[in-house]
Write an enzyme that holds these catalytic residues in place. Structure first.
Site, PDB file in Angstrom:
ATOM      1  N   HIS A  15       0.818  -1.220   0.000  1.00 58.28           N
ATOM      2  CA  HIS A  15       0.000   0.000   0.000  1.00 58.28           C
ATOM      3  C   HIS A  15       0.847   1.263   0.000  1.00 58.28           C
ATOM      4  CE1 HIS A  15      -3.634   2.363   0.848  1.00 58.28           C
ATOM      5  NE2 HIS A  15      -2.836   3.111   1.573  1.00 58.28           N
ATOM      6  N   LYS A  30      -7.592  13.303  -6.645  1.00 61.67           N
ATOM      7  CA  LYS A  30      -7.030  11.968  -6.506  1.00 61.67           C
ATOM      8  C   LYS A  30      -8.145  10.994  -6.163  1.00 61.67           C
ATOM      9  CE  LYS A  30      -3.407   9.432  -4.092  1.00 61.67           C
ATOM     10  NZ  LYS A  30      -3.959   8.541  -3.088  1.00 61.67           N
ATOM     11  N   HIS A  89     -10.455   2.022  -0.308  1.00 61.29           N
ATOM     12  CA  HIS A  89     -10.551   1.585   1.086  1.00 61.29           C
ATOM     13  C   HIS A  89     -11.317   0.268   1.106  1.00 61.29           C
ATOM     14  CE1 HIS A  89     -10.337   3.221   5.426  1.00 61.29           C
ATOM     15  NE2 HIS A  89      -9.134   3.030   4.946  1.00 61.29           N
ATOM     16  N   ASN A  90     -10.818  -0.680   0.323  1.00 58.16           N
ATOM     17  CA  ASN A  90     -11.549  -1.915   0.043  1.00 58.16           C
ATOM     18  C   ASN A  90     -11.660  -2.848   1.233  1.00 58.16           C
ATOM     19  OD1 ASN A  90     -11.562  -0.845  -2.497  1.00 58.16           O
ATOM     20  ND2 ASN A  90      -9.823  -2.066  -3.218  1.00 58.16           N
ATOM     21  N   HIS A  91     -10.536  -3.221   1.784  1.00 60.90           N
ATOM     22  CA  HIS A  91     -10.569  -4.234   2.844  1.00 60.90           C
ATOM     23  C   HIS A  91     -11.295  -3.729   4.091  1.00 60.90           C
ATOM     24  CE1 HIS A  91      -7.504  -5.545   0.036  1.00 60.90           C
ATOM     25  NE2 HIS A  91      -7.558  -6.756   0.541  1.00 60.90           N
ATOM     26  N   GLN A 123     -11.246   1.545  12.045  1.00 63.33           N
ATOM     27  CA  GLN A 123     -11.188   2.939  12.486  1.00 63.33           C
ATOM     28  C   GLN A 123     -12.565   3.572  12.352  1.00 63.33           C
ATOM     29  OE1 GLN A 123      -8.700   4.235   9.331  1.00 63.33           O
ATOM     30  NE2 GLN A 123      -7.841   2.176   9.361  1.00 63.33           N
ATOM     31  N   ASP A 134      -0.977  14.813   5.161  1.00 65.83           N
ATOM     32  CA  ASP A 134      -1.979  14.163   6.011  1.00 65.83           C
ATOM     33  C   ASP A 134      -1.431  12.844   6.532  1.00 65.83           C
ATOM     34  OD1 ASP A 134      -2.226  13.167   3.206  1.00 65.83           O
ATOM     35  OD2 ASP A 134      -3.554  11.749   4.224  1.00 65.83           O
ATOM     36  N   GLU A 175      -3.598   4.325  13.064  1.00 62.30           N
ATOM     37  CA  GLU A 175      -4.211   4.984  11.910  1.00 62.30           C
ATOM     38  C   GLU A 175      -5.406   5.809  12.341  1.00 62.30           C
ATOM     39  OE1 GLU A 175      -4.803   2.203   8.712  1.00 62.30           O
ATOM     40  OE2 GLU A 175      -2.645   2.161   8.314  1.00 62.30           O
ATOM     41  N   ASP A 210      -6.075   7.406 -11.328  1.00 60.87           N
ATOM     42  CA  ASP A 210      -6.502   6.014 -11.495  1.00 60.87           C
ATOM     43  C   ASP A 210      -6.379   5.238 -10.205  1.00 60.87           C
ATOM     44  OD1 ASP A 210      -3.840   5.888 -11.229  1.00 60.87           O
ATOM     45  OD2 ASP A 210      -3.469   4.554 -12.896  1.00 60.87           O
ATOM     46  N   SER A 248      -4.451  -0.900  -5.313  1.00 60.73           N
ATOM     47  CA  SER A 248      -4.911  -1.818  -4.287  1.00 60.73           C
ATOM     48  C   SER A 248      -4.789  -3.237  -4.815  1.00 60.73           C
ATOM     49  CB  SER A 248      -6.365  -1.512  -3.924  1.00 60.73           C
ATOM     50  OG  SER A 248      -6.878  -2.538  -3.080  1.00 60.73           O
TER      51      SER A 248
HETATM   52  N1  LIG Z   1      -2.135   3.981 -10.091  1.00 62.93           N
HETATM   53  C1  LIG Z   1      -1.444   5.127  -9.932  1.00 62.93           C
HETATM   54  N2  LIG Z   1      -1.206   5.934 -10.990  1.00 62.93           N
HETATM   55  C2  LIG Z   1      -0.531   7.096 -10.807  1.00 62.93           C
HETATM   56  N3  LIG Z   1      -0.075   7.537  -9.629  1.00 62.93           N
HETATM   57  C3  LIG Z   1      -0.290   6.763  -8.559  1.00 62.93           C
HETATM   58  C4  LIG Z   1      -0.968   5.534  -8.663  1.00 62.93           C
HETATM   59  N4  LIG Z   1      -1.050   4.966  -7.448  1.00 62.93           N
HETATM   60  C5  LIG Z   1      -0.430   5.831  -6.592  1.00 62.93           C
HETATM   61  N5  LIG Z   1       0.039   6.916  -7.281  1.00 62.93           N
HETATM   62  C6  LIG Z   1       0.685   8.068  -6.668  1.00 62.93           C
HETATM   63  O1  LIG Z   1       1.608   7.603  -5.683  1.00 62.93           O
HETATM   64  C7  LIG Z   1       1.582   8.500  -4.562  1.00 62.93           C
HETATM   65  C8  LIG Z   1       1.318   7.714  -3.296  1.00 62.93           C
HETATM   66  O2  LIG Z   1       0.012   7.215  -3.353  1.00 62.93           O
HETATM   67  P1  LIG Z   1      -0.762   7.013  -1.985  1.00 62.93           P
HETATM   68  O3  LIG Z   1       0.117   6.237  -1.048  1.00 62.93           O
HETATM   69  O4  LIG Z   1      -2.114   6.479  -2.299  1.00 62.93           O
HETATM   70  O5  LIG Z   1      -0.869   8.541  -1.486  1.00 62.93           O
HETATM   71  P2  LIG Z   1      -1.291   8.860   0.011  1.00 62.93           P
HETATM   72  O6  LIG Z   1      -0.103   8.418   0.836  1.00 62.93           O
HETATM   73  O7  LIG Z   1      -1.515  10.347  -0.013  1.00 62.93           O
HETATM   74  O8  LIG Z   1      -2.520   8.044   0.272  1.00 62.93           O
HETATM   75  C9  LIG Z   1       0.474   9.510  -4.816  1.00 62.93           C
HETATM   76  O9  LIG Z   1       1.075  10.686  -5.344  1.00 62.93           O
HETATM   77  C10 LIG Z   1      -0.352   8.881  -5.900  1.00 62.93           C
HETATM   78  O10 LIG Z   1      -0.930   9.866  -6.731  1.00 62.93           O
HETATM   79 MG   LIG Z   2      -1.859  11.559   1.538  1.00 65.28          MG
END
Ligand SMILES: Nc1ncnc2c1ncn2[C@@H]1O[C@H](COP(=O)(O)OP(=O)(O)O)[C@@H](O)[C@H]1O
Ligand SMILES: [Mg+2]
Lengths: 81, 740, 222, 81
Positions: B49, B91, B95-97, B240, B268, B312, B493, B533
Site C-alpha cells: 500500500h 485523486k 478503502h476496500n478491505h 477505524q 496528512d 491509523e 486512477d 490496491s
Molecule cells: N495507479 C497510480 N497511478 C498514478 N499515480 C499513482 C498511482 N497509485 C499511486 N500513485 C501516486 O503515488 C503516490 C502515493 O500514493 P498514496 O500512497 O495512495 O498517497 P497517500 O499516501 O496520499 O494516500 C500519490 O502521489 C499517488 O498519486
Molecule cells: Mg496523503
C-alpha cells in the site's frame, strides 16, 4: 465517580428507529417481537467524591444537555468508587 | 513496558507481512536485528500500500506530464491548471478491505482520507465521487455491505459539506468477499497557494495537528495489503471510526493556517499514519526526522512507541512549521478546538529517530524506508488475446423492446437513485449537472468556468482483454466529459487487482496499465495521481481486474453544457460514430444470453475515439445539439431509452437494414454519441460530419410518450421508468443485517 | 436589509446562505461565530444548514447551548426576524424558540432531492410574496427532518396557522406530522424550515422559486 | 417477556459523540467531567414465555441487528413478566 444515564423517549413520542428495527427484525425472521424502543445510554466519569453532589451534578447535566426533556425521560444510576 | 526488545521471531516477521528476503534486506540495511518498533515501521513502509513495490515499475510507464499539469503523481494529489490562476487538485483512493470488514466505517474513513489528501495541499474540496463494487445481489452479505458503504460514504461527505455528485455501482460475484470502495475527491486552489509535503530546512519543528491518537487501525496498512482468509475476524479490532465533524474543523483550521504563512510542508496522516507521513516528508526533502513521542496527543493510556507509530487514527496531519509563526499557528488550532503539538524536528543526517520516555525506540535510514523502498519486477504472463466472436454467434431475442426493458432493470444497469439520493449532491450551490448523467458538472465560483467529473471502468472488458479494457476505461471517461461539452484535462486512477504474486494477475495489472498509458497518450489525458490496491482476493479467488479511472474536464462557459435529457418533441436523433454491432462482452451477451465464454470486448480505436469526440465537442460549443449522451454499457437502444427516461419525452427510431437488429440495438461499439437537434439543422450537421469523415446517421425523432422501435411493439416512458427505478429500492427492502 | 448568519462548528451550508442573501438582498451579510456573545444590529438572523457538532447527541442539541444563543433569544423577544434552515431549524427547536423536534427520517436514510412545497400561510413576513397555497420546487438534504410534536401543540400550530410550509403532492421525504416542512412562532418573527431555499435561486439550480422567500423578507423586514 | 439490551463501543474504539458531549459539558460549566461514552439502549418485548428461549432469541437479534459486533459490545438483561 461513575454515573450511568439512560435516556428513553416518553411514551407516545414517535420512535422511527424503534419502528425500523421492529420491521427489520420481522424480515430477519424474528416473528415474536412485540415492540422495540431505542434509547441512549451514557457512561460519565466525574471527579467528585460526594455521592449527593455527584447525583446533583449528573441530574443537572442530564436536564441541561443529555436529554431533551420535551420528548425524553432519563434515569440515573451512580456507582460509588 | 515498551516491549521494544522482544525477540523478533520468524512468526512475528510473517505477522508483519514481511517476506524473508525483505527481512534479510532489513538486516543488511541496519546491520543488526530491528527492534519491535523498527519492525513495525518497516512493515508499514514496505508493504504494498505505501511502497507500491509491485506496481512502481509499471506506473512509471504512464504519461504524467502535460501543458496544464502543475504536479503529477508523487504528492498527496495531482494538480492541474485551469487558468485564471486557479488549479484543480484531485485523486482517487481505495478503502476496500476495511469496507468489507465494517462497511459503514470503512467507507466513511475512505472518504475522509481522500478529502484530506486534497485539502492538505491547500484546496477546498468542491466535488466527491465514488466507485463501488459489490458481490452478487443474492450473496448473503451483499445487501449489508451496500447499505453500510452507501451510508458511510454519504454520512461522511454530507457532514463534511462536499457535494457527492457521481460514481459507479457494479455487482459481480468476484466481489462477494472483497468489495471495492474507491473514493475520489477534487478541490480548488490558487496556483500560487499550493502546499507540498517535501520538508525543507534543518532543525525546524515538526507539528502534529488534528485529532488525538488512539489504538485505531493498528496494522490497517498491512491489512490493506493482505489477502482475506477465514481468520479475518482476528483483524477486526483494527477498524477505524470516522469523525467527519473533526475533519470539517481540520479543513477550516488548515486553510486558515495556510494563510498565516506558517506552513513549510504539510502531509496528512493516512495509511500507517505518523510513520508514513514523517518518513515521506523527510525522505522527499533529503532530511532526517526526529520524533519525541511523549509529545504526541493521545486518547488512550500507556500507548507504546510501536502503537503510536502504526496507529491509523483519523483526522490528523503533520507539518513542518516556520518557527517565527508558532503562536499564530497554534492560535488557529485552539480556535477550532484541535490539537497542535510540536513532536519533533528535521535533522540533516537522513536518519529517522523515534524517542519514547527518553529511550531511543527506532533509528533507521530514512531514504531506504521511503523513496528507496524495495521494488519488484514481478513475473507476469500476458492474458491470452480473446477471439472476436461474430454477431451470428449471439442468438437474437424474440422481442427487442421487452429485452430492452429487462436490460434497463438489471442490477448493473438500473437507476442508482437509491444510492445518490443519500448523498448531498447540491451543497455549495454550484451543482449544474448532478448524479445520473454522463459526467457531473460543478461551477467554479460565480462562473462562467465549470469543471466536469466522471469515474469509469468496465471490469468485464478488462478481464477478457486487460489492454483493451484499460484503453476503454480511459476512453469512456474522455467520452463522458466530452458529452457534457467539457475539454478533458487529466485523470487519476485506482488500480484494484488480485494477488500480484500470481503471474496471471500481474499480467492483468501490466496489461491494464499498458492500455491506460496508450489511451492517455492518444487522448492527451495525463495521469496526475492515483492509487493501487492489490491482494483483492478471498480464499484464493481474485476480483475482476478493476482499474477505476477518475477524470476531470473543463467547460470555459457553463452556459454551454449538454445533458442527456431530450428537450423537445420532433427533434432529430442522430448517432455519431460507426455502429458495427459488437456483442462480445456486452451486457446483452452476459445478462440476457447468460454467456460466460471469454469473448473479445469491443475494440477501442483511439484515433477514431479522438476524432469523433473532438467533432462532438466542437458541435456542442457551436450550440448545435439540444441533448448528448454517449453510448456505452447496454448499447444504442439503452442510450436512447435513458434519454427518454430522463426527459419523459418519447422517441421513434429505426435501424438500418444492413445490420442484425439486436446487434444494432445492444452492441457496445465504442466512440459513439447519441445527439438530438432541430430537424432544420440536420442537413448542416450531416455535411459537416461527412466533410470530417465522421459517420453520422439519423435514426429517428423525439416525441410522444413512448419509445418505438420500428417493427416492434412500443413501450411507454412510464413503464421504462418503473422498470429502471424499481430494482434498487426493491432489492434493498429485503432482509438486511443493518446496524441500527 | 441587514442580515447575519450564525456559524457553528460543523455548519456547512453557511456559505450557500451567505451567497444567496448577498445575491438577493444586495448587501453582504455578517458571519457571526457561535462563541460570540452578542449579535450585530441586523434585521434578519439566519441559522444555516449543516451538521453543527456533527449532529452528535441530538441534531442541534449542542449548538442550541452555544454562547451566542442567549443574545439570539433576546433578539427574538425584541422582534428581530430569525430564520432557521435545516440544521438551523433543528437548533431553534432544541433552543425552545420553536415547538417540537425533528426526528430521524422515517426510513432512517439521509435524503437529498427536490420536493414540492405548499405555502400554506402566505401572510407571514417570510412568505408574503408567495400566493396562498402556491406549490413550488425546493431541495431537501437531511437525515433528521421528521417533524414531531404532541397532539395539543400540533392542534395549536394548525389552529393558529403557524404551519407555514407543507410537503405537497405526496412528496413528504421524511414522515413528518401533517407533512410539516416549516413552522413559525406565535409572534411571527421566528421561522424554521427543513428545505433549502438558498439552493433554489438561479438558473443553475434548475429553478428560482427559493428567491420568493428572501424577497418577502426584503419587502417586510427592511 | 421484556428484555433490555445495552450496546457500547468496544474499549479503545473512538467515540466522536462522547468526545463532543464531553466538550459541550465543559463549556456548559461542568468542569469536573472526566469522560463521557455514549451507547445505545433497547427495550424489546417478545412473546416468549421460556426464559432460555427468550435469552437465545434476544442474543441472536443483538448479534444480527442491534449491535455492530465489529466495534460494539452488548449486554442483555431480561425480566420475566
Ligand atoms: N495507479 C497510480 N497511478 C498514478 N499515480 C499513482 C498511482 N497509485 C499511486 N500513485 C501516486 O503515488 C503516490 C502515493 O500514493 P498514496 O500512497 O495512495 O498517497 P497517500 O499516501 O496520499 O494516500 C500519490 O502521489 C499517488 O498519486
Ligand atoms: Mg496523503
Amino acid at each position: 465517580m461513575k454515573a450511568r444515564i439512560k435516556v428513553m423517549l416518553k411514551n407516545g413520542v414517535l420512535d422511527p428507529q424503534g419502528k425500523a428495527i421492529e420491521g427489520a427484525l420481522g424480515t430477519l425472521g424474528f416473528p415474536n417481537v412485540a415492540s422495540v424502543r431505542q434509547g441512549k445510554y451514557f457512561e460519565v466519569e466525574i471527579n467528585e467524591t460526594d455521592l449527593a453532589k455527584a447525583r446533583a451534578t449528573i441530574d443537572e447535566m442530564s436536564k441541561k444537555l443529555l436529554a431533551n426533556t420535551v420528548i425524553e425521560n432519563y434515569t440515573i444510576e451512580i456507582d460509588e468508587k | 513496558m515498551s516491549a521494544n526488545d522482544i525477540e523478533i521471531t520468524p512468526k512475528l516477521i510473517a505477522e508483519h507481512g514481511l517476506k524473508s528476503d525483505e527481512y534479510q534486506r532489513i538486516l543488511d540495511l541496519i546491520k543488526r536485528t530491528p527492534t519491535l518498533t523498527e519492525l513495525g515501521i518497516f512493515s508499514a513502509m514496505w508493504n504494498e500500500h505505501c511502497s507500491y513495490k509491485s506496481s512502481k515499475k509499471w506506473l512509471r510507464t504512464l504519461p504524467t506530464t502535460g501543458p496544464r499539469v502543475i504536479c503529477g503523481p508523487g504528492e498527496n494529489a495531482g494538480v492541474v491548471d485551469i487558468g485564471d490562476g486557479q488549479a484543480i487538485i484531485f485523486k482517487m483512493e481505495s478503502h476496500n478491505h476495511p469496507s468489507y470488514i465494517e462497511p459503514h466505517q470503512g467507507a466513511a474513513t475512505g472518504v475522509g482520507g481522500i478529502l484530506r489528501d486534497v485539502f492538505t495541499m491547500g484546496a477546498r474540496p468542491i466535488a466527491a465521487l465514488n466507485a463501488l463494487r459489490f458481490g452478487a445481489p443474492d450473496h448473503p452479505r451483499t445487501r449489508h455491505v451496500v447499505s453500510g458503504v452507501v451510508a458511510g460514504v454519504g454520512g461522511y461527505g454530507n457532514s463534511f459539506g462536499v457535494p457527492t455528485i457521481g460514481g459507479e455501482v457494479n455487482f459481480d460475484e468476484s466481489y462477494n468477499g472483497n468489495c471495492l470502495v474507491n473514493a475520489f475527491a477534487a478541490g480548488l486552489a490558487d496556483t500560487d497557494k499550493i502546499f507540498y509535503s517535501e520538508a525543507k530546512g534543518v532543525g525546524l519543528p515538526i507539528v502534529y495537528l488534528g485529532s488525538k491518537t488512539g489504538r485505531d487501525g493498528i496494522h490497517g496498512a498491512t491489512m490493506a495489503s493482505a489477502e482475506f482468509d477465514q481468520d479475518t475476524e482476528e483483524k477486526r479490532p483494527t477498524v477505524q471510526i470516522g469523525d467527519p465533524f473533526s475533519e470539517k474543523l481540520l479543513l477550516e483550521a488548515c486553510l486558515e493556517l495556510m494563510q498565516t504563512g506558517a506552513v513549510i510542508a504539510i502531509q496528512d496522516m493516512g495509511a500507517a499514519g505518523l510513520t508514513c507521513s514523517a518518513v515521506e516528508m523527510g525522505a522527499k526533502g533529503d532530511l532526517g526526522v526526529e520524533l519525541n513521542l511523549d509529545m504526541v496527543p493521545c486518547r488512550e493510556d500507556a500507548m507504546t512507541a510501536y502503537e503510536m507509530m502504526l496507529s491509523e487514527s483519523q483526522e490528523r496531519m503533520l507539518m513542518v512549521l516556520d518557527p517565527s509563526k508558532e503562536k499564530e499557528a497554534e492560535a488557529v488550532f485552539r480556535k477550532w478546538q484541535l490539537d497542535f503539538a510540536i513532536i519533533g524536528k528535521t535533522t540533516d543526517d537522513l536518519r529517522f529517530r523515534v524517542f519514547r520516555h527518553g529511550e531511543l525506540m527506532a533509528d533507521l535510514p530514512i531514504k531506504e524506508l521511503g523513496d528507496q523502498a524495495p521494488e519488484y519486477d514481478r513475473p507476469w504472463v500476458a492474458t491470452p488475446k480473446p477471439a472476436m466472436v461474430p454477431t451470428s454467434e449471439f442468438a437474437a431475442p424474440n422481442d427487442i423492446t421487452q429485452t430492452l426493458a429487462k436490460i434497463i432493470a438489471l442490477p448493473d444497469m438500473c437507476s442508482r437513485r437509491w444510492v445518490w439520493e443519500q448523498y448531498d449532491h447540491l451543497i455549495q450551490g454550484n451543482t449544474a449537472i448532478g448524479p445520473g448523467g454522463d459526467a457531473a458538472v460543478i461551477r467554479i465560483g460565480d462562473g462562467p468556468k465549470a469543471l466536469a467529473f466522471t469515474l469509469d471502468v468496465s471490469p468485464r472488458y478488462c478481464f477478457a482483454d486487460p489492454e483493451e479494457g484499460g484503453k476503454q476505461a480511459v476512453a469512456e471517461c474522455w467520452r463522458n466529459l466530452t458529452a457534457v461539452g467539457a475539454e478533458p484535462l487529466a485523470i487519476t486512477d485506482n488500480l484494484n487487482f488480485g494477488n500480484p504474486e500470481k503471474p496471471e494477475i500481474m499480467g492483468q495489472l501490466v496489461g491494464c496499465i499498458k492500455g491506460i498509458g496508450a489511451a492517455c497518450i492518444a487522448l492527451d489525458f495525463p495521469v496526475v495521481s492515483g492509487n493501487v490496491s492489490l491482494y483483492n482476493e478471498t480464499n484464493g479467488t481474485g476480483i475482476l481486474p478493476t482499474p477505476a479511472i477518475g477524470a476531470v474536464g473543463l467547460l470555459p462557459d457553463i452556459a454551454i453544457r449538454t445533458t442527456i435529457a431530450f428537450k423537445a418533441a420532433d427533434e432529430a436523433i442522430v448517432i455519431i460514430g460507426a455502429t458495427a454491432g459488437h456483442l462480445g462482452q456486452s451486457i446483452y451477451a452476459r445478462d440476457i444470453l447468460g454467456r460466460r465464454s471469454v469473448d473479445a470486448p469491443p475494440p477501442v480505436d483511439l484515433a477514431i475515439e479522438r476524432r469523433n469526440g473532438d467533432f462532438v465537442r466542437d458541435e456542442i460549443r457551436a450550440r448545435a445539439f439540444t441533448a448528448v449522451h454517449d453510448a456505452s454499457d447496454g448499447g444504442l437502444l439503452v442510450a436512447v431509452a435513458e434519454m427518454v427516461m430522463a426527459s419523459g419525452i418519447g422517441a421513434t427510431v429505426e435501424a438500418p437494414d444492413d445490420i442484425a437488429l439486436h446487434a444494432w440495438a445492444f452492441g457496445e461499439d465504442q466512440a459513439r454519441y447519441v445527439v438530438t437537434l432541430p430537424q432544420s439543422s440536420v442537413a448542416g450537421l450531416l455535411s459537416r460530419a461527412e466533410k470530417d469523415g465522421i459517420p453520422a446517421i439519423v435514426i429517428g425523432a423525439t416525441g410522444g410518450k413512448e419509445l418505438t422501435l420500428k417493427g416492434s411493439a412500443p413501450i411507454s416512458c412510464e413503464t421504462l421508468k418503473e422498470m429502471h427505478e424499481g430494482w434498487f429500492p426493491a432489492y434493498m427492502a429485503g432482509p438486511n443485517l443493518l446496524n441500527a | 436589509m441587514k442580515s447575519a448568519v450564525i456559524v457553528f462548528p460543523g455548519s456547512n451550508r453557511e456559505r450557500d446562505m451567505l451567497t444567496a442573501l448577498e445575491k438577493i438582498t444586495g448587501t453582504k451579510p455578517i458571519a457571526v461565530w457561535h462563541a460570540e456573545t452578542e449579535l450585530p444590529k441586523v434585521d434578519l438572523v439566519v441559522m444555516p444548514g449543516g451538521f453543527s457538532y456533527g449532529d452528535y447527541l441530538r441534531t442541534g442539541a449542542i449548538a442550541a447551548r452555544a454562547p451566542i444563543m442567549a443574545d439570539l433569544k433576546k433578539k427574538a423577544d425584541s422582534g428581530v426576524h430569525i430564520m432557521g434552515v435545516c440544521n438551523g431549524f433543528q437548533i431553534l427547536c432544541e433552543a425552545g424558540l420553536l415547538p417540537g423536534v425533528l426526528m430521524r427520517n422515517n426510513n432512517l436514510r439521509f435524503v437529498c432531492r427536490h420536493v414540492k412545497l405548499e405555502t400554506v400561510n402566505a401572510k407571514t413576513a417570510f412568505t408574503n410574496k408567495f400566493k396562498q397555497g402556491e406549490v413550488w420546487r425546493c431541495p431537501v438534504a437531511h437525515g433528521d427532518g421528521n417533524y414531531f410534536t404532541d397532539p395539543d401543540t400540533l392542534a395549536r400550530l394548525e389552529g393558529d396557522d403557524r404551519v407555514v410550509f407543507r410537503y405537497a403532492q405526496g412528496t413528504n421525504p421524511n414522515g413528518s406530522l401533517n407533512d410539516i416542512a416549516g413552522i413559525i412562532n406565535t409572534k411571527g418573527n421566528v421561522m424554521g424550515l427543513m428545505p433549502h431555499p438558498e439552493n433554489e435561486i438561479e438558473e443553475l439550480n434548475g429553478g428560482t422559486e427559493g428567491r420568493t422567500l428572501f424577497e418577502s423578507l426584503l419587502e417586510t423586514v427592511a
